[in-house]
Design an enzyme around this catalytic site. Structure first.
Site, PDB file in Angstrom:
ATOM      1  N   GLY A 147      -9.203   4.634 -68.633  1.00  0.00           N
ATOM      2  CA  GLY A 147      -9.453   3.986 -67.351  1.00  0.00           C
ATOM      3  C   GLY A 147      -9.149   2.507 -67.288  1.00  0.00           C
ATOM      4  N   CYS A 149      12.571  13.393 -47.127  1.00  0.00           N
ATOM      5  CA  CYS A 149      12.396  13.719 -45.724  1.00  0.00           C
ATOM      6  C   CYS A 149      10.942  13.577 -45.332  1.00  0.00           C
ATOM      7  CB  CYS A 149      12.834  15.153 -45.541  1.00  0.00           C
ATOM      8  SG  CYS A 149      13.929  15.323 -44.206  1.00  0.00           S
TER       9      CYS A 149
HETATM   10  N1  LLP Z   1      -9.314  10.708 -70.343  1.00  0.00           N
HETATM   11  C1  LLP Z   1      -9.515  11.570 -69.340  1.00  0.00           C
HETATM   12  C2  LLP Z   1     -10.443  12.689 -69.539  1.00  0.00           C
HETATM   13  C3  LLP Z   1      -8.860  11.420 -68.122  1.00  0.00           C
HETATM   14  O1  LLP Z   1      -9.088  12.277 -67.141  1.00  0.00           O
HETATM   15  C4  LLP Z   1      -7.951  10.339 -67.960  1.00  0.00           C
HETATM   16  C5  LLP Z   1      -7.234  10.165 -66.712  1.00  0.00           C
HETATM   17  C6  LLP Z   1      -7.748   9.472 -69.042  1.00  0.00           C
HETATM   18  C7  LLP Z   1      -8.450   9.674 -70.206  1.00  0.00           C
HETATM   19  C8  LLP Z   1      -6.791   8.316 -68.982  1.00  0.00           C
HETATM   20  O2  LLP Z   1      -7.082   7.402 -67.986  1.00  0.00           O
HETATM   21  P1  LLP Z   1      -6.228   6.055 -67.868  1.00  0.00           P
HETATM   22  O3  LLP Z   1      -6.496   5.200 -69.073  1.00  0.00           O
HETATM   23  O4  LLP Z   1      -4.786   6.432 -67.804  1.00  0.00           O
HETATM   24  O5  LLP Z   1      -6.709   5.446 -66.617  1.00  0.00           O
HETATM   25  N2  LLP Z   1      -2.787   9.879 -61.412  1.00  0.00           N
HETATM   26  C9  LLP Z   1      -3.718   8.777 -61.271  1.00  0.00           C
HETATM   27  C10 LLP Z   1      -4.568   8.599 -62.493  1.00  0.00           C
HETATM   28  C11 LLP Z   1      -5.345   9.849 -62.821  1.00  0.00           C
HETATM   29  C12 LLP Z   1      -6.114   9.676 -64.096  1.00  0.00           C
HETATM   30  C13 LLP Z   1      -6.635  10.987 -64.512  1.00  0.00           C
HETATM   31  N3  LLP Z   1      -7.338  10.964 -65.732  1.00  0.00           N
HETATM   32  C14 LLP Z   1      -2.927   7.508 -60.986  1.00  0.00           C
HETATM   33  O6  LLP Z   1      -1.706   7.575 -60.925  1.00  0.00           O
HETATM   34  O7  LLP Z   1      -3.498   6.441 -60.765  1.00  0.00           O
END
Ligand code: LLP
Length: 430
Positions: free
Chosen positions: A244, A357
């Site tokens: 996150g 589109c």
């Molecule tokens: N661990 C779990 C269980 C997760 O669900 C996620 C992300 C992460 C780690 C990694 O999170 P990060 O460090 O990348 O924030 N498609 C969305 C983001 C969805 C994140 C889903 N889970 C976007 O493009 O902002």
């Protein structure tokens, strides 16, 4: 395919490694995803160094959903990180290049029988259960060994991020709420089950989080939970705090001091354990975005340029929301550069639109660029996370190639899709 004759840098030209944007496009085509290998590796090293503590083991698990290809798995392996996979596809990508199964963490909120069986067969290092139905599915498969498990819990923390990428509020689809007594019954059931080796708790509070506060709050909630469980004799020794951590997309995004944040987090965990007289063996972080986002640039070629009767100027490029979804889906903001006019003032307000589109097919609503003409190159910065991995074939558009640049080397790590690729799985009916 490897290219290694770097062109000479010019001050008005965007360079990625030793390559000008134009050279990359000439060699690999347009549009093009470009990933900077050195930056990915340095982020991985930063995490490993900054998040460590003498009193518990720390593990950095790269969240593959941000960007996963065989080469990315190899980099993750070489840098000694673990890997979070969330589907059979991600799991098989990892196993296809011999990523050590003991460093794999399988996630998912509705793992299929096939996914669970593959995880059992591979002997993955950790399986993060999301709910009791999934557990029943797992047990019905009669694994021949005890499965190392974490339970994904939902601490009810409000992280300040976009609604769609918040994951730990009480009505989230992910995990089990810590406010629900059924969660504790389930933990006891898991702890008592002969085929389950329940090691601890997992949570992931959201994505693109810009401050440490929500993490500190989460640590407190989780340690309180471990304490109350330990009082009834259920001792769990592993915490996985998810990912996150935010990345920078535009100048107004704060600069996160990641080493300081990670250090502070490790110390807060230590202090929280000491205060509650708890012992943790292992703490896991799962960063995705913050490792790859800023390492990625998408290069596009300008096509038509149109000014509407209301005075709005659209610069249309050869890509679309099919390769750049985040603006349409999350109203995400990005920075664009005119890749061969860096020295010209970026003072014209334009909208960068794709060729799909759909009116919502906008890459950047308010981009500042110099005056452009057809054939100019545009670079969209910080597109390494959740771009290639969220790309689609909407309008039967072809996914761009992904090129990995490191200094004077540029390698295709995902080939550009072809019309044959697109038609491969279609069946005719007459
Ligand atoms: N661990 C779990 C269980 C997760 O669900 C996620 C992300 C992460 C780690 C990694 O999170 P990060 O460090 O990348 O924030 N498609 C969305 C983001 C969805 C994140 C889903 N889970 C976007 O493009 O902002």
């Amino acid at each position: 395919m490897t290219h290694s004759v770097p062109p000479i840098a010019q001050s008005n030209t965007l360079m990625i490694g030793d390559f000008s944007a134009r050279t990359l496009i000439q060699r690999f085509g347009s549009p093009l995803y470009v990933m900077d290998e050195a930056l990915i590796r340095s982020k991985m090293r930063l995490y490993k160094t900054a998040f460590s503590h003498p009193d518990f083991k720390t593990t950095i698990t790269y969240a593959g959903k941000a960007f996963l290809t065989k080469a990315m798995v190899q980099i993750t392996h070489q840098e000694g990180l673990s890997l979070d996979v969330v589907s059979l596809g991600e799991l098989m990508t990892a196993l296809s290049v011999n990523f050590p199964a003991e460093r794999l963490v399988l996630h998912g909120n509705n793992k299929s029988i096939e996914e669970l069986q593959a995880a059992i067969d591979a002997n993955v290092g950790l399986l993060v259960l999301d709910n009791p139905d999934e557990f029943q599915r797992l047990i019905r498969l009669k694994p021949q060994h005890r499965i190392p498990v974490l339970l994904r819990v939902n601490p009810g923390i409000e992280a300040h991020t976009h609604d769609y990428i918040k994951t730990a509020t009480p009505d989230s689809k992910f995990g089990m709420s810590l406010g629900d007594p059924a969660t504790f019954d389930f933990l006891r059931e898991l702890a008592d089950h002969p085929l389950i080796d329940l090691q601890g708790l997992h949570c992931h509070i959201g994505s693109q989080i810009q401050s440490i506060d929500a993490y500190l709050e989460t640590v407190n909630v989780l340690l309180d939970t471990l304490l109350s469980l330990s009082k009834e004799g259920l001792n769990l020794h592993t915490l996985n705090l998810g990912g996150g951590f935010g990345a920078r997309y535009v100048d107004s995004d704060p600069i996160l001091d990641l080493p300081q944040l990670l250090n502070q987090l490790a110390e807060a965990i230590f202090a929280g354990c000491r205060q509650r007289q708890l012992t943790l063996k292992r703490v896991i972080l799962e960063p995705g975005r913050s490792i790859v986002a800023e390492a990625g640039t998408t290069l596009y070629t300008v096509g038509s340029i149109k000014t509407t009767i209301t005075g709005k100027t659209y610069v249309m490029v050869d890509g679309s929301m099919a390769d750049h979804l985040r603006t349409a889906l999350y109203q995400a903001k990005y920075t664009a550069l005119a890749a061969e006019k860096l020295d010209e003032p970026h003072d014209q307000l334009v909208t960068i639109a794709g060729k799909a589109c759909e009116s919502g097919d906008i890459l950047i609503h308010q981009a500042k660029l110099p005056r452009l003409v057809e054939g100019d190159l545009i670079a969209v910065k910080s597109t390494g996370a959740y771009h290639y991995s969220m790309a689609s074939n909407y309008n039967r558009l072809l996914k761009p190639a992904v090129v990995l640049v490191n200094g004077s080397t540029a390698r295709v790590i995902v080939k550009r899709e072809t019309i044959e690729d697109l038609l491969r799985n279609d069946e005719v009916i007459a």
